[in-house]
Design a protein around this motif. Structure first.
Motif, PDB file in Angstrom:
ATOM      1  N   ILE A 172       0.835  -1.195   0.000  1.00 31.28           N
ATOM      2  CA  ILE A 172       0.000   0.000   0.000  1.00 31.28           C
ATOM      3  C   ILE A 172       0.874   1.252   0.000  1.00 31.28           C
ATOM      4  N   ASP A 173       0.541   2.221  -0.853  1.00 37.67           N
ATOM      5  CA  ASP A 173       1.150   3.548  -0.820  1.00 37.67           C
ATOM      6  C   ASP A 173       0.071   4.544  -0.412  1.00 37.67           C
ATOM      7  N   GLU A 174       0.366   5.390   0.582  1.00 36.81           N
ATOM      8  CA  GLU A 174      -0.623   6.323   1.116  1.00 36.81           C
ATOM      9  C   GLU A 174      -0.358   7.738   0.614  1.00 36.81           C
ATOM     10  N   ALA A 175      -1.337   8.274  -0.098  1.00 40.77           N
ATOM     11  CA  ALA A 175      -1.243   9.634  -0.625  1.00 40.77           C
ATOM     12  C   ALA A 175      -1.786  10.634   0.386  1.00 40.77           C
ATOM     13  N   GLN A 176      -1.384  11.904   0.228  1.00 44.63           N
ATOM     14  CA  GLN A 176      -1.890  12.955   1.108  1.00 44.63           C
ATOM     15  C   GLN A 176      -3.324  13.321   0.780  1.00 44.63           C
ATOM     16  N   ASP A 177      -3.696  13.257  -0.512  1.00 39.52           N
ATOM     17  CA  ASP A 177      -5.049  13.630  -0.912  1.00 39.52           C
ATOM     18  C   ASP A 177      -5.410  12.922  -2.213  1.00 39.52           C
ATOM     19  N   SER A 178      -6.650  13.137  -2.660  1.00 39.98           N
ATOM     20  CA  SER A 178      -7.140  12.442  -3.849  1.00 39.98           C
ATOM     21  C   SER A 178      -6.425  12.874  -5.118  1.00 39.98           C
ATOM     22  N   GLN A 179      -6.039  14.146  -5.204  1.00 38.63           N
ATOM     23  CA  GLN A 179      -5.292  14.628  -6.367  1.00 38.63           C
ATOM     24  C   GLN A 179      -4.004  13.826  -6.525  1.00 38.63           C
ATOM     25  N   GLN A 180      -3.238  13.704  -5.446  1.00 38.23           N
ATOM     26  CA  GLN A 180      -1.986  12.952  -5.502  1.00 38.23           C
ATOM     27  C   GLN A 180      -2.250  11.486  -5.821  1.00 38.23           C
TER      28      GLN A 180
END
Length: 278
Positions: free
Chosen positions: A160-168
């Motif tokens: 799993i890679d966790e993004a800061q927000d939906s755009q990223q």
């Protein structure tokens, strides 16, 4: 340091309110956290921004919008430095420090994958069996009872890679950093239009039995009580019943999606129970 932007609801809107509207308690300016989330909120616009503006108009409360990443919103709600937020998914661990309103939106998470990946790995079990494939999610997002076991398995495999927000998150999908994500129609409708993809990703329903995710207003227990939540629920039902919610949704979503949201049995005004479970 947190990257935080503030938006103040115009004074004229704050002073105007329907005489018949519900009047929740607002002893001071209410700090409310919004996060990047496609048609819900992007560049100070979206469904949630319009809903907050309508809540301000009807309640006569002053709202101070703070734009934060989602993980920071939950942290600040927990420590009491933030009073409210939007589009929240109810969960037992969160109910220890926040109250949730009735749902005002119901949407379903869909799997979004590159077309070639979707063809080769058509089901969750196929994706899980391919150890080189990675999945992306926004940090602190929950996806509902039907999909969280899939996420937990990938977490245990360190995939799993966790993004800061939906755009990223969608940028990672476009670049190939991740090979799959979950997203609501209001998110992928926006990002598949605004981010350059060589080939349009495939949309798949990987949880046919899932009835959808209930988006709710979120209230810090350090600032609100159960009576307050009843008043805000009444205001949400009023916004739905007089057609305002339909008009807000219609600014951003196609009519078939608006009607699916409004006619969902869990939506505010149709199911008064706050118990049903982003």
């Amino acid at each position: 340091m947190m990257n935080k932007a503030c938006i103040h609801i115009p004074l004229m809107i704050l002073l105007y309110s329907s005489l018949l509207g519900a009047q929740p308690r607002c002893p001071q300016a209410i700090s409310i956290g919004l996060h990047e989330f496609g048609l819900f909120f992007h560049k100070n616009k979206g469904i949630d921004a319009d809903l907050v503006q309508e809540l301000a108009r009807r309640s006569r409360c002053e709202f101070n919008i703070q734009v934060l990443i989602r993980a920071h919103i939950w942290q600040e709600l927990k420590n009491g430095s933030l009073m409210m937020s939007v589009s929240g998914l109810q969960a037992p661990e969160r109910e220890q420090f926040v109250y949730f309103s009735e749902p005002y939106l119901i949407q379903k998470n869909m799997a979004v994958l590159p077309a070639a990946i979707a063809a080769q790995y058509p089901e969750p079990k196929d994706f899980l069996a391919a150890p080189k494939l990675r999945w992306g999610k926004v940090k602190s997002f929950l996806h509902g009872e039907q999909l969280e076991p899939f996420i937990r398995q990938l977490v245990s495999q360190q995939r799993i890679d966790e993004a800061q927000d939906s755009q990223q998150l969608f940028e990672w999908l476009s670049s190939g950093k991740v090979q799959g994500i979950f997203a609501h129609p209001s998110a992928y409708t926006y990002y598949l239009r605004s981010i350059a993809f060589e080939t349009r990703p495939a949309i798949r329903d990987w949880a046919p039995a899932d009835r959808g995710i209930a988006a709710r207003l979120i209230f810090s227990k350090q600032h609100f009580n159960t009576q307050d939540i009843q008043a805000w629920n009444a205001l949400l039902r009023e916004i739905r019943d007089d057609g305002t919610l339909e008009r807000i949704l219609g600014r951003y979503l196609p009519d078939f999606e608006v009607q699916r949201i409004l006619n969902h049995p869990l939506a505010a005004g149709q199911n008064k129970s706050p118990k049903s479970s982003k």
